[in-house]
Design a protein around this motif. Structure first.
Motif, PDB file in Angstrom:
ATOM      1  N   GLY B 120      -0.485 -13.139  -3.160  1.00  0.00           N
ATOM      2  CA  GLY B 120      -1.297 -14.146  -2.470  1.00  0.00           C
ATOM      3  C   GLY B 120      -2.775 -13.962  -2.774  1.00  0.00           C
ATOM      4  N   GLU B 121      -3.224 -12.704  -2.722  1.00  0.00           N
ATOM      5  CA  GLU B 121      -4.641 -12.415  -2.992  1.00  0.00           C
ATOM      6  C   GLU B 121      -5.018 -12.783  -4.423  1.00  0.00           C
ATOM      7  OE1 GLU B 121      -4.840  -8.479  -0.075  1.00  0.00           O
ATOM      8  OE2 GLU B 121      -4.830  -8.227  -2.252  1.00  0.00           O
ATOM      9  N   LEU B 122      -4.124 -12.434  -5.353  1.00  0.00           N
ATOM     10  CA  LEU B 122      -4.437 -12.682  -6.769  1.00  0.00           C
ATOM     11  C   LEU B 122      -4.472 -14.171  -7.096  1.00  0.00           C
ATOM     12  CD1 LEU B 122      -2.469  -9.858  -8.562  1.00  0.00           C
ATOM     13  CD2 LEU B 122      -4.925 -10.192  -8.570  1.00  0.00           C
ATOM     14  N   LEU B 123      -3.537 -14.933  -6.508  1.00  0.00           N
ATOM     15  CA  LEU B 123      -3.535 -16.380  -6.761  1.00  0.00           C
ATOM     16  C   LEU B 123      -4.844 -16.995  -6.272  1.00  0.00           C
ATOM     17  CD1 LEU B 123       0.174 -17.283  -5.906  1.00  0.00           C
ATOM     18  CD2 LEU B 123      -0.922 -17.487  -8.133  1.00  0.00           C
ATOM     19  N   LYS B 124      -5.331 -16.475  -5.148  1.00  0.00           N
ATOM     20  CA  LYS B 124      -6.621 -16.964  -4.632  1.00  0.00           C
ATOM     21  C   LYS B 124      -7.753 -16.557  -5.572  1.00  0.00           C
ATOM     22  CE  LYS B 124      -6.356 -17.574   0.251  1.00  0.00           C
ATOM     23  NZ  LYS B 124      -6.005 -16.757   1.346  1.00  0.00           N
ATOM     24  N   LEU B 125      -7.701 -15.289  -6.023  1.00  0.00           N
ATOM     25  CA  LEU B 125      -8.769 -14.759  -6.883  1.00  0.00           C
ATOM     26  C   LEU B 125      -8.931 -15.588  -8.153  1.00  0.00           C
ATOM     27  CD1 LEU B 125     -10.718 -12.229  -7.303  1.00  0.00           C
ATOM     28  CD2 LEU B 125      -8.905 -11.323  -8.731  1.00  0.00           C
ATOM     29  N   VAL B 126      -7.814 -15.971  -8.764  1.00  0.00           N
ATOM     30  CA  VAL B 126      -7.907 -16.732 -10.027  1.00  0.00           C
ATOM     31  C   VAL B 126      -7.861 -18.250  -9.764  1.00  0.00           C
ATOM     32  CG1 VAL B 126      -6.954 -14.874 -11.442  1.00  0.00           C
ATOM     33  CG2 VAL B 126      -5.405 -16.580 -10.487  1.00  0.00           C
ATOM     34  N   LYS B 127      -8.000 -18.611  -8.479  1.00  0.00           N
ATOM     35  CA  LYS B 127      -8.045 -20.022  -8.047  1.00  0.00           C
ATOM     36  C   LYS B 127      -6.777 -20.793  -8.462  1.00  0.00           C
ATOM     37  CE  LYS B 127     -12.924 -20.560  -7.352  1.00  0.00           C
ATOM     38  NZ  LYS B 127     -13.366 -19.205  -7.478  1.00  0.00           N
ATOM     39  N   MET B 128      -5.645 -20.143  -8.279  1.00  0.00           N
ATOM     40  CA  MET B 128      -4.373 -20.772  -8.633  1.00  0.00           C
ATOM     41  C   MET B 128      -3.471 -20.935  -7.405  1.00  0.00           C
ATOM     42  SD  MET B 128      -3.981 -21.630 -11.788  1.00  0.00           S
ATOM     43  CE  MET B 128      -2.215 -21.671 -11.969  1.00  0.00           C
ATOM     44  N   ASP B 129      -4.016 -20.672  -6.209  1.00  0.00           N
ATOM     45  CA  ASP B 129      -3.158 -20.740  -5.023  1.00  0.00           C
ATOM     46  C   ASP B 129      -2.545 -22.123  -4.767  1.00  0.00           C
ATOM     47  OD1 ASP B 129      -5.940 -20.788  -4.687  1.00  0.00           O
ATOM     48  OD2 ASP B 129      -5.793 -20.669  -2.526  1.00  0.00           O
ATOM     49  N   PRO B 130      -3.233 -23.231  -5.122  1.00  0.00           N
ATOM     50  CA  PRO B 130      -2.542 -24.523  -4.885  1.00  0.00           C
ATOM     51  C   PRO B 130      -1.336 -24.737  -5.806  1.00  0.00           C
ATOM     52  CG  PRO B 130      -4.915 -24.826  -5.194  1.00  0.00           C
ATOM     53  CD  PRO B 130      -4.600 -23.445  -5.609  1.00  0.00           C
ATOM     54  N   LEU B 147      -3.319 -17.387 -14.769  1.00  0.00           N
ATOM     55  CA  LEU B 147      -2.121 -16.697 -14.269  1.00  0.00           C
ATOM     56  C   LEU B 147      -1.923 -15.380 -15.031  1.00  0.00           C
ATOM     57  CD1 LEU B 147       0.376 -17.073 -12.341  1.00  0.00           C
ATOM     58  CD2 LEU B 147       1.620 -17.770 -14.382  1.00  0.00           C
ATOM     59  N   GLY B 148      -2.210 -15.434 -16.329  1.00  0.00           N
ATOM     60  CA  GLY B 148      -2.099 -14.227 -17.159  1.00  0.00           C
ATOM     61  C   GLY B 148      -3.013 -13.125 -16.650  1.00  0.00           C
ATOM     62  N   LEU B 149      -4.214 -13.513 -16.261  1.00  0.00           N
ATOM     63  CA  LEU B 149      -5.164 -12.522 -15.744  1.00  0.00           C
ATOM     64  C   LEU B 149      -4.642 -11.942 -14.422  1.00  0.00           C
ATOM     65  CD1 LEU B 149      -7.902 -11.125 -16.108  1.00  0.00           C
ATOM     66  CD2 LEU B 149      -8.942 -12.985 -14.830  1.00  0.00           C
ATOM     67  N   ALA B 150      -4.096 -12.827 -13.575  1.00  0.00           N
ATOM     68  CA  ALA B 150      -3.516 -12.355 -12.302  1.00  0.00           C
ATOM     69  C   ALA B 150      -2.362 -11.391 -12.575  1.00  0.00           C
ATOM     70  CB  ALA B 150      -3.032 -13.545 -11.476  1.00  0.00           C
ATOM     71  N   GLN B 151      -1.543 -11.720 -13.571  1.00  0.00           N
ATOM     72  CA  GLN B 151      -0.415 -10.855 -13.940  1.00  0.00           C
ATOM     73  C   GLN B 151      -0.911  -9.473 -14.372  1.00  0.00           C
ATOM     74  OE1 GLN B 151       1.479  -8.598 -16.634  1.00  0.00           O
ATOM     75  NE2 GLN B 151       0.261 -10.166 -17.624  1.00  0.00           N
ATOM     76  N   ILE B 177     -13.837 -16.174 -14.797  1.00  0.00           N
ATOM     77  CA  ILE B 177     -13.168 -14.972 -15.320  1.00  0.00           C
ATOM     78  C   ILE B 177     -14.197 -13.865 -15.551  1.00  0.00           C
ATOM     79  CG2 ILE B 177     -11.963 -14.035 -17.357  1.00  0.00           C
ATOM     80  CD1 ILE B 177     -10.303 -16.598 -17.403  1.00  0.00           C
ATOM     81  N   ARG B 178     -15.354 -14.275 -16.066  1.00  0.00           N
ATOM     82  CA  ARG B 178     -16.411 -13.288 -16.299  1.00  0.00           C
ATOM     83  C   ARG B 178     -16.826 -12.638 -14.971  1.00  0.00           C
ATOM     84  NH1 ARG B 178     -21.689 -15.782 -17.250  1.00  0.00           N
ATOM     85  NH2 ARG B 178     -20.573 -17.078 -18.707  1.00  0.00           N
ATOM     86  N   ASP B 179     -16.942 -13.461 -13.922  1.00  0.00           N
ATOM     87  CA  ASP B 179     -17.325 -12.921 -12.608  1.00  0.00           C
ATOM     88  C   ASP B 179     -16.272 -11.953 -12.083  1.00  0.00           C
ATOM     89  OD1 ASP B 179     -19.627 -14.369 -12.698  1.00  0.00           O
ATOM     90  OD2 ASP B 179     -18.904 -16.004 -11.420  1.00  0.00           O
ATOM     91  N   ILE B 180     -15.002 -12.292 -12.320  1.00  0.00           N
ATOM     92  CA  ILE B 180     -13.915 -11.387 -11.874  1.00  0.00           C
ATOM     93  C   ILE B 180     -14.044 -10.048 -12.608  1.00  0.00           C
ATOM     94  CG2 ILE B 180     -11.413 -11.018 -11.954  1.00  0.00           C
ATOM     95  CD1 ILE B 180     -11.091 -14.080 -11.588  1.00  0.00           C
ATOM     96  N   LEU B 181     -14.311 -10.128 -13.913  1.00  0.00           N
ATOM     97  CA  LEU B 181     -14.418  -8.893 -14.706  1.00  0.00           C
ATOM     98  C   LEU B 181     -15.615  -8.054 -14.243  1.00  0.00           C
ATOM     99  CD1 LEU B 181     -13.530 -10.142 -18.306  1.00  0.00           C
ATOM    100  CD2 LEU B 181     -12.051  -9.104 -16.604  1.00  0.00           C
TER     101      LEU B 181
END
Lengths: 277, 322
Positions: B120-130, B147-151, B177-181
């Motif tokens: 749940g947290e990861l889907l939110k992080l990569v903005k894929m929760d919807p 999704l690959g990054l979340a994986q 993605i840069r901000d996540i990194l």
């Protein structure tokens, strides 16, 4: 847990494919055909009347037919049909599982996880075997239930016929996995496995064929092939004998075929463990 | 302790039919300490992906040695602490995004109660929760990459290996993605990136290694690069007569072509000082554009130097520069 995850995924992958859906639909069609086409009137354990696809079968009323032996014969014939049909469809349906896993972009992800390569391939093998087991048990149990309900003859040996069917598939799955791992081609895996399955019939008639061969080399080659390759013809006979509750005449076809399947699986693992992807 | 230790790594592929040998890696050695963001750069066929595949046990080396988080590569259990996003990854299309994450989390040995929360947290992080419950066959390339990054993050890895992480992602997604990194970097994670997008690498990485034809040519720290000069193009409304005089007085190397001015400055402070001088001289500025990132300059220079007779070519180009 990791092995279970791969087995579960193999289930999901299998049921997402048309081949397995086709297998399941065909199984259900067969079950429905038996359900509606075969009608038997049994009076005091004796078959009084029988219809097949609505057509009445002529029975000699003076020789009241005992229903038990007839049903066992019918079920043994069904068991052999299910054997050929299940093996044919199962090989077709599972041949793509390993080549699909080996595709670029998929294998990289699986191998990057904390799993041994041996564990990955074994889990895939178990996954394919579980999916086919589910389908074969479903088919055998459904046919058994319909025939038993209609005739009140509860021949449990028919259920046991699923075991040699699954054993034969387990042996051939070793070949499917080996060819799939070596070549990455599902078509080649299907072809090789079918050849091995069908070549067993002429090889089983070796006592008649060997005297006809000219050279010693041909005789040796024929005998070697017989002993090395899985004896699917004899295993088919074993399915029939099991459905008839007869004791196993010889275990040789079982253990030699088992050794072949095991050898194929070990060879597939040995290759997979060294291969660069 | 090192996150990554590579010593004399060599990989040779041999064609089955022609027996021709191709050396994909030729004695590559370097180390990456924990908490560093390290990039592997090189043209196509340089050996970058081969190196990553060796580190993850996907391909085997012919020579040399390597360790992940101080453990030998043969120890597959160490990969429980490594996250990997391959280039051109393919996930099962019959699964939803959530199921994909669950499957790979299970393969990484994550327990059920941890998995559901983490996914749940990861889907939110990569903005894929919807789209978490949508089947993958409906995903766009950018969504697949997220999704690959979340994986790759699903097992909370200490070492993250990313092969072209922003491939196919739109500019907004690239920035996310840069901000996540950068956030992971703050958390002290070690990140190893293969990328062609040098501007992205420059913004995120601490050091970069340049590979060409299987050989390690250089390792450069981004700090060092920033000490060099950077080119900017300044578009002017019109060139007045004082312009050249003002620029000469500033001491900044320049080239003027009608209303297009090229400046070579050491840093942004020098750029701003020069712009202030121009404005003070009533020069109207329409646009300021960075011409090339300094990493890109450096990368091309290193590759040119690696060519036979490359050094003389570089010198003549330098002679042309402002």
């Amino acid at each position: 847990m990791k092995t279970l995850a791969i087995i579960e995924d193999t289930f999901r992958e299998s049921f997402s494919r048309l081949t397995f859906v086709g297998f399941f639909v065909l199984s259900n069609l067969l079950v429905l055909a038996i359900l509606f086409a075969v009608n038997l009137d049994v009076v005091d354990g004796v078959l009084a009347a029988a219809t097949l696809f609505g057509k009445e079968l002529h029975l000699n009323p003076q020789h009241g037919l005992q229903i038990g032996p007839i049903i066992r014969q019918v079920e043994s014939a069904f068991a052999v049909t299910l054997y050929v049909m299940s093996i044919f469809l199962s090989v077709f349906a599972t041949a793509n599982l390993v080549p699909h896993m080996l595709e670029k972009g998929t294998i990289d992800l699986v191998l990057s996880k904390p799993l041994s390569r041996r564990g990955i391939l074994l889990a895939k093998y178990l996954g394919a075997l579980s999916v086919v087991s589910f389908n074969v048990w479903y088919l055998v149990a459904a046919v058994w239930l319909i025939l038993s309900t209609k005739t009140q003859v509860w021949n449990f040996a028919f259920l046991a016929a699923a075991l040699p069917i699954l054993f034969t598939f387990a042996v051939l799955l070793g070949v499917v996995i080996l060819v799939g791992t070596l070549s990455g081609s599902s078509s080649l895996a299907i072809m090789v496995t079918y050849v091995i399955f069908f070549v067993s019939q002429p090889l089983a008639a070796r006592e008649k064929i060997v005297p006809l061969l000219d050279s010693q080399l041909s005789v040796t080659a024929f005998q070697t092939l017989y002993w090395v390759l899985p004896k699917t013809f004899e295993l088919g006979n074993l399915v029939r004998e099991t459905a008839l509750s007869r004791p196993v005449q010889s275990w040789t076809p079982v253990w030699t075929s088992g050794l072949f399947g095991l050898g194929a699986l070990v060879a597939a693992i040995a290759y997979f463990e060294r291969k660069d992807y | 302790m090192t996150a990554l230790w590579i010593q004399g790594l060599t990989k040779e592929y041999r064609s089955f039919w022609t027996r021709q040998r191709i050396r994909a890696l030729d004695g590559v050695s370097f180390q990456v300490p924990p908490g560093e963001v390290f990039a592997l750069l090189g043209p196509n066929g340089a050996g970058k992906t081969t190196l990553v595949k060796i580190l993850l046990g996907i391909t085997f080396p012919n020579g040399g040695d390597a360790r992940l988080l101080d453990r030998p590569l043969s120890d597959h259990s160490i990969r429980a602490r490594v996250g990997y996003l391959p280039e051109n990854h393919r996930y099962p299309p019959y699964l939803t995004g959530r199921q994909v994450l669950d499957y790979f989390a299970r393969l990484a040995g994550i327990r059920r109660h941890v998995r559901s929360k983490r996914i749940g947290e990861l889907l939110k992080l990569v903005k894929m929760d919807p789209w978490g419950d949508t089947r993958l066959r409906k995903y766009s390339k950018g969504m697949m990459q997220r999704l690959g990054l979340a994986q790759a993050l699903v097992n909370e890895p200490d070492l993250l290996i990313l092969d072209e992480p922003t491939d196919g992602v739109d500019p907004v997604g690239r920035r996310e993605i840069r901000d996540i990194l950068l956030d992971l970097k703050k958390q002290g994670k070690t990140i190893f990136i293969n990328s062609h997008l040098l501007s992205e690498v420059e913004r995120v990485c601490d050091r970069a290694a340049i590979l060409n034809q299987g050989k390690l040519l250089k390792i450069v720290a981004m700090e060092e690069l920033n000490r060099g000069s950077t080119l900017y193009r300044i578009d002017l409304a019109e060139a007045n007569g004082f312009l050249s005089e003002v620029l000469r007085a500033s001491g900044v190397p320049f080239e003027l072509d009608k209303t297009r001015l090229t400046l070579s400055v050491r840093d942004t402070a020098e750029l701003n000082r020069t712009l202030d001088r121009l404005r003070a001289a009533s020069v109207e500025i329409r646009a300021v554009l960075p011409l090339q990132s300094s990493l890109e300059d450096y990368f091309i220079r290193v590759l040119q130097e690696d060519r036979p007779g490359g050094e003389s070519q570089v010198e003549s180009q330098r002679g042309c520069s402002p």
